[in-house]
Motif scaffolding. Structure first.
Motif, PDB file in Angstrom:
ATOM      1  N   ARG A 345       0.834  -1.212   0.000  1.00 30.99           N
ATOM      2  CA  ARG A 345       0.000   0.000   0.000  1.00 30.99           C
ATOM      3  C   ARG A 345       0.860   1.249   0.000  1.00 30.99           C
ATOM      4  NH1 ARG A 345      -3.951   2.127   4.887  1.00 30.99           N
ATOM      5  NH2 ARG A 345      -4.903   3.847   3.727  1.00 30.99           N
ATOM      6  N   ARG A 346       1.932   1.223   0.805  1.00 34.57           N
ATOM      7  CA  ARG A 346       2.832   2.383   0.848  1.00 34.57           C
ATOM      8  C   ARG A 346       3.468   2.633  -0.514  1.00 34.57           C
ATOM      9  NH1 ARG A 346       7.955   3.416   0.987  1.00 34.57           N
ATOM     10  NH2 ARG A 346       8.488   1.206   0.907  1.00 34.57           N
ATOM     11  N   LYS A 347       3.895   1.552  -1.209  1.00 29.45           N
ATOM     12  CA  LYS A 347       4.514   1.720  -2.524  1.00 29.45           C
ATOM     13  C   LYS A 347       3.522   2.274  -3.539  1.00 29.45           C
ATOM     14  CE  LYS A 347       8.030  -1.882  -2.067  1.00 29.45           C
ATOM     15  NZ  LYS A 347       8.576  -3.135  -2.625  1.00 29.45           N
ATOM     16  N   LYS A 348       2.284   1.743  -3.513  1.00 27.96           N
ATOM     17  CA  LYS A 348       1.275   2.236  -4.451  1.00 27.96           C
ATOM     18  C   LYS A 348       0.968   3.701  -4.208  1.00 27.96           C
ATOM     19  CE  LYS A 348       0.252  -1.428  -6.943  1.00 27.96           C
ATOM     20  NZ  LYS A 348       0.361  -1.444  -8.420  1.00 27.96           N
ATOM     21  N   LEU A 349       0.827   4.088  -2.938  1.00 28.65           N
ATOM     22  CA  LEU A 349       0.551   5.495  -2.624  1.00 28.65           C
ATOM     23  C   LEU A 349       1.710   6.392  -3.048  1.00 28.65           C
ATOM     24  CD1 LEU A 349      -1.114   5.111   0.895  1.00 28.65           C
ATOM     25  CD2 LEU A 349      -2.235   5.813  -1.231  1.00 28.65           C
ATOM     26  N   GLN A 350       2.940   5.938  -2.787  1.00 31.74           N
ATOM     27  CA  GLN A 350       4.093   6.752  -3.182  1.00 31.74           C
ATOM     28  C   GLN A 350       4.168   6.891  -4.697  1.00 31.74           C
ATOM     29  OE1 GLN A 350       6.309   8.291  -0.965  1.00 31.74           O
ATOM     30  NE2 GLN A 350       6.810   9.337  -2.871  1.00 31.74           N
ATOM     31  N   GLN A 351       3.846   5.818  -5.409  1.00 31.38           N
ATOM     32  CA  GLN A 351       3.851   5.876  -6.877  1.00 31.38           C
ATOM     33  C   GLN A 351       2.789   6.842  -7.382  1.00 31.38           C
ATOM     34  OE1 GLN A 351       3.262   2.065  -8.679  1.00 31.38           O
ATOM     35  NE2 GLN A 351       3.401   2.832 -10.766  1.00 31.38           N
ATOM     36  N   ARG A 352       1.590   6.813  -6.762  1.00 30.48           N
ATOM     37  CA  ARG A 352       0.539   7.733  -7.185  1.00 30.48           C
ATOM     38  C   ARG A 352       0.922   9.176  -6.880  1.00 30.48           C
ATOM     39  NH1 ARG A 352      -5.279   6.940  -4.635  1.00 30.48           N
ATOM     40  NH2 ARG A 352      -5.377   5.177  -6.106  1.00 30.48           N
ATOM     41  N   ILE A 353       1.551   9.422  -5.727  1.00 31.42           N
ATOM     42  CA  ILE A 353       1.972  10.789  -5.375  1.00 31.42           C
ATOM     43  C   ILE A 353       2.989  11.302  -6.383  1.00 31.42           C
ATOM     44  CG2 ILE A 353       3.244  12.123  -3.657  1.00 31.42           C
ATOM     45  CD1 ILE A 353       1.873  10.422  -1.506  1.00 31.42           C
ATOM     46  N   ASP A 354       3.924  10.439  -6.790  1.00 39.91           N
ATOM     47  CA  ASP A 354       4.915  10.863  -7.788  1.00 39.91           C
ATOM     48  C   ASP A 354       4.243  11.216  -9.117  1.00 39.91           C
ATOM     49  OD1 ASP A 354       6.846  10.403  -5.911  1.00 39.91           O
ATOM     50  OD2 ASP A 354       7.354   8.385  -6.641  1.00 39.91           O
ATOM     51  N   GLU A 355       3.270  10.405  -9.531  1.00 43.59           N
ATOM     52  CA  GLU A 355       2.562  10.705 -10.779  1.00 43.59           C
ATOM     53  C   GLU A 355       1.786  12.017 -10.669  1.00 43.59           C
ATOM     54  OE1 GLU A 355       0.115   7.363 -11.526  1.00 43.59           O
ATOM     55  OE2 GLU A 355       1.779   6.004 -12.082  1.00 43.59           O
ATOM     56  N   ARG A 404      -3.531  19.311  -6.221  1.00 39.92           N
ATOM     57  CA  ARG A 404      -3.004  19.566  -4.879  1.00 39.92           C
ATOM     58  C   ARG A 404      -3.838  18.857  -3.819  1.00 39.92           C
ATOM     59  NH1 ARG A 404      -1.548  26.043  -5.439  1.00 39.92           N
ATOM     60  NH2 ARG A 404       0.454  25.735  -6.537  1.00 39.92           N
ATOM     61  N   MET A 405      -5.149  18.865  -4.005  1.00 37.87           N
ATOM     62  CA  MET A 405      -6.009  18.157  -3.060  1.00 37.87           C
ATOM     63  C   MET A 405      -5.747  16.655  -3.110  1.00 37.87           C
ATOM     64  SD  MET A 405      -9.617  20.219  -3.521  1.00 37.87           S
ATOM     65  CE  MET A 405     -10.441  19.075  -2.434  1.00 37.87           C
ATOM     66  N   GLU A 406      -5.597  16.116  -4.327  1.00 36.94           N
ATOM     67  CA  GLU A 406      -5.302  14.695  -4.450  1.00 36.94           C
ATOM     68  C   GLU A 406      -3.972  14.346  -3.791  1.00 36.94           C
ATOM     69  OE1 GLU A 406      -6.898  12.077  -5.739  1.00 36.94           O
ATOM     70  OE2 GLU A 406      -8.711  13.254  -6.107  1.00 36.94           O
ATOM     71  N   ILE A 407      -2.966  15.201  -4.008  1.00 41.83           N
ATOM     72  CA  ILE A 407      -1.658  14.951  -3.396  1.00 41.83           C
ATOM     73  C   ILE A 407      -1.767  15.003  -1.879  1.00 41.83           C
ATOM     74  CG2 ILE A 407       0.672  15.890  -3.119  1.00 41.83           C
ATOM     75  CD1 ILE A 407       0.539  16.762  -6.037  1.00 41.83           C
ATOM     76  N   HIS A 408      -2.489  15.996  -1.359  1.00 42.48           N
ATOM     77  CA  HIS A 408      -2.639  16.114   0.091  1.00 42.48           C
ATOM     78  C   HIS A 408      -3.360  14.891   0.664  1.00 42.48           C
ATOM     79  CE1 HIS A 408      -3.084  18.043   3.979  1.00 42.48           C
ATOM     80  NE2 HIS A 408      -4.405  17.780   3.945  1.00 42.48           N
ATOM     81  N   LYS A 409      -4.397  14.442  -0.029  1.00 45.60           N
ATOM     82  CA  LYS A 409      -5.149  13.286   0.450  1.00 45.60           C
ATOM     83  C   LYS A 409      -4.278  12.033   0.446  1.00 45.60           C
ATOM     84  CE  LYS A 409      -8.339  11.823  -2.300  1.00 45.60           C
ATOM     85  NZ  LYS A 409      -9.606  11.705  -3.051  1.00 45.60           N
ATOM     86  N   ASN A 410      -3.527  11.809  -0.631  1.00 43.59           N
ATOM     87  CA  ASN A 410      -2.675  10.628  -0.703  1.00 43.59           C
ATOM     88  C   ASN A 410      -1.512  10.714   0.277  1.00 43.59           C
ATOM     89  OD1 ASN A 410      -3.355   8.658  -3.182  1.00 43.59           O
ATOM     90  ND2 ASN A 410      -3.917  10.746  -3.761  1.00 43.59           N
ATOM     91  N   GLU A 411      -1.005  11.929   0.500  1.00 43.78           N
ATOM     92  CA  GLU A 411       0.056  12.078   1.494  1.00 43.78           C
ATOM     93  C   GLU A 411      -0.455  11.772   2.893  1.00 43.78           C
ATOM     94  OE1 GLU A 411       1.506  16.007   0.921  1.00 43.78           O
ATOM     95  OE2 GLU A 411       2.990  15.409  -0.611  1.00 43.78           O
TER      96      GLU A 411
END
Length: 551
Positions: A345-355, A404-411
């Motif tokens: 889950r951590r890897k998937k979230l980090q990958q989505r944040i990078d995208e 920005r909202m998506e990044i904040h939510k995923n972070e």
């Protein structure tokens, strides 16, 4: 050594030899052409082979970048370059050898044709002169015979007593005429013979040597051209040998770059779930109903205990069937990837944040470009209307806000995952177990229950109970060393929380690897951080103060 002087009478042989030379030149050109086709087909087949085995990865599902896979991909790239060099060889042969041979063969055919035509023309002139000499010779011979007959007739009439004087005079005149004509033919024949001898001498000593010298030079130039083409044929391949050697060296370097430890670590990183191993199952006493006492309170208490045991047994069985070893049943994918194990889950979230960050950067660049264009339109209205850019600018601003909202939510989700799996050592286990027991929701196996008493107990705590408040201030005292390690490979340590080290450097171990591939270490100057376990050689002290031991 000259063909003209030594082979003056070998017209047909030289004709056949020069034709054979041109045919041999064309035969070699055909050989070069077939070699070019072989090189082109070889290069094409190599490229198709590389294309067939090249990785076909989508943006969503990339293959693991194991060192063995990377080495194979590098070998494919080198093989593709090798195929390119075979194409270079084919092009060089086609331009430098085959094309030159065909042009030269055409020139040789033209030159040979002109030389033979010139030789035939000169020979015809000589033959014509010889024919004229033969005609004049026959005429001179005939006139001599006629003069001889006229002389015999005159002598016969002159000796005949019965012949009249008129007959004798007439025979004498005829003799004089024939004698005069014979003398004229004699002079003409002598002149013609002299002319013929001159032409013949010129033909065999000047014309024929000159023409055959040209044919000899032509044949020698053909031989030299073949020698140059042979050399060019080899040079075409010799030029690419250094590049081919580099391609082969690249393949060898790719083979040497295979690292089995790194590949094994990547397997761990790819499939690690982040769950703790399941603890011991509690003992369930089914014999309590045998030892019944007369006391009703005892009987009622036993019934209650039996009921509790049954409920516990039921939950435990159901829990073991549904989520064995902490794996939940597969369900629909959630936006926060909560259906995945913590590490994945951590890897998937980090990958989505990078995208999302990359998309945000693109939108920011577009916003900057639109603002610049808007300023240009405002200063130069003739170039465009600034108002026409407003809808696009508003859309870009909305996209930036959304990203920005998506990044904040995923972070936030990532922080939640890292908060659960980021702690290490006894304090992490202690606080996590106490928290789980208090809440009574999530077991170490990943199952869910409402009864806190049904949780599977983790390893017993070695340092007593600590509250969450105490955990926040425990890091003020440095942890004792439980061993030491020596760096096998250098590590840059760019990421936050890691510790850079050099090859051969000795560090203190203050926390063991908990299965995530990282070991906590400290330098002599007190600097602490995590280093890859696969990069160090660890030596632990069994009785060291602070060593963590689970029963």
């Amino acid at each position: 050594m000259s063909w003209g002087t030594e082979l003056w009478d070998q017209f047909d042989s030289l004709d056949k030899h020069t034709q054979w030379g041109i045919d041999f030149l064309e035969r070699y050109a055909k050989f070069v052409k077939e070699r070019i086709e072989i090189e082109q087909n070889y290069a094409k087949q190599l490229r198709n082979l590389v294309k067939k085995y090249c990785p076909k990865r989508s943006s969503k599902d990339e293959e693991p970048r194991f060192t063995s896979c990377i080495a194979f991909f590098n070998i494919l790239n080198e093989l593709n370059d090798y195929a390119g060099q075979r194409e270079v060889v084919a092009e060089e042969m086609a331009h430098r050898v085959y094309g030159e041979l065909m042009r030269y063969a055409h020139d040789l055919k033209t030159e040979r044709k002109m030389s033979i035509f010139k030789r035939d023309e000169k020979l015809n002139n000589t033959l014509t002169c010889a024919g004229n000499r033969w005609i004049i010779k026959k005429k001179f011979e005939r006139e001599c015979r006629e003069a001889e007959k006229a002389q015999q007739s005159y002598e016969r009439l002159d000796n005949d007593t019965n012949a009249t004087k008129a007959d004798v005079e007439k025979a004498k005149q005829q003799l004089n005429l024939r004698t005069h004509m014979a003398d004229e033919n004699k002079n003409e024949y002598a002149a013609q013979l002299q002319n013929f001898n001159g032409e013949q001498h010129k033909h065999f000593y000047v014309v024929i040597p000159q023409i055959y010298k040209q044919l000899q030079e032509m044949d020698e130039r053909r031989t030299i051209k073949l020698s140059e083409c042979y050399r060019g044929f080899a040079d075409s391949e010799r030029k690419v040998i250094p590049i081919i050697s580099k391609c082969l060296e690249g393949m060898i370097l790719a083979a040497k770059s295979v690292d089995e430890r790194r590949d094994s670590q990547m397997v761990v990183d790819s499939f690690k779930s982040g769950f703790e191993p399941p603890g011991d199952f509690p003992f369930e006493d089914y014999s309590q109903h045998i030892y019944r006492t007369i006391s009703d309170g005892t009987i009622s208490a036993s019934k209650q205990e039996i009921g509790k045991v049954d409920a516990k047994t039921t939950v435990g069985k159901a829990k073991g069937k549904l989520w064995l070893f902490g794996k939940k049943p597969k369900g629909p994918a959630l936006e926060d990837f909560s259906h995945l194990p913590p590490e994945q889950r951590r890897k998937k979230l980090q990958q989505r944040i990078d995208e999302l960050n990359r998309e945000l950067q693109k939108e920011s660049d577009q916003k900057e470009a639109l603002n610049k264009m808007k300023d240009v339109y405002e200063k130069n209205p003739q170039m465009g209307d600034p108002g026409s850019l407003q809808p696009k600018l508003a859309e870009t601003m909305n996209n930036i806000d959304r990203l920005r909202m998506e990044i904040h939510k995923n972070e936030a989700w990532l922080s939640e995952v890292e908060g659960k799996t980021g702690g290490r050592g006894d304090r992490r286990h202690s606080s996590d177990i106490n928290h789980l027991v208090t809440q009574g929701r999530e077991s170490p196996e990943g199952s869910y229950t409402d009864d806190a008493n049904q949780e599977v107990r983790g390893p017993p705590q070695q340092h007593g109970h600590h509250s969450e408040f105490d955990d926040e201030f425990e890091d003020d005292d440095p942890l004792p060393a439980i061993g030491h390690c020596k760096a096998i490979y250098p590590f840059d340590g760019h990421n936050e929380g890691t510790l850079a080290m050099k090859e051969g450097e000795v560090l203190y171990i203050i926390e063991e690897d908990k299965g995530d591939g990282w070991t906590r270490a400290r330098r002599q100057n007190g600097e602490e951080g995590y280093v890859p376990t696969s990069y160090i050689d660890v030596t632990l002290e069994k009785n060291s103060k602070g060593a963590v031991t689970y029963i």
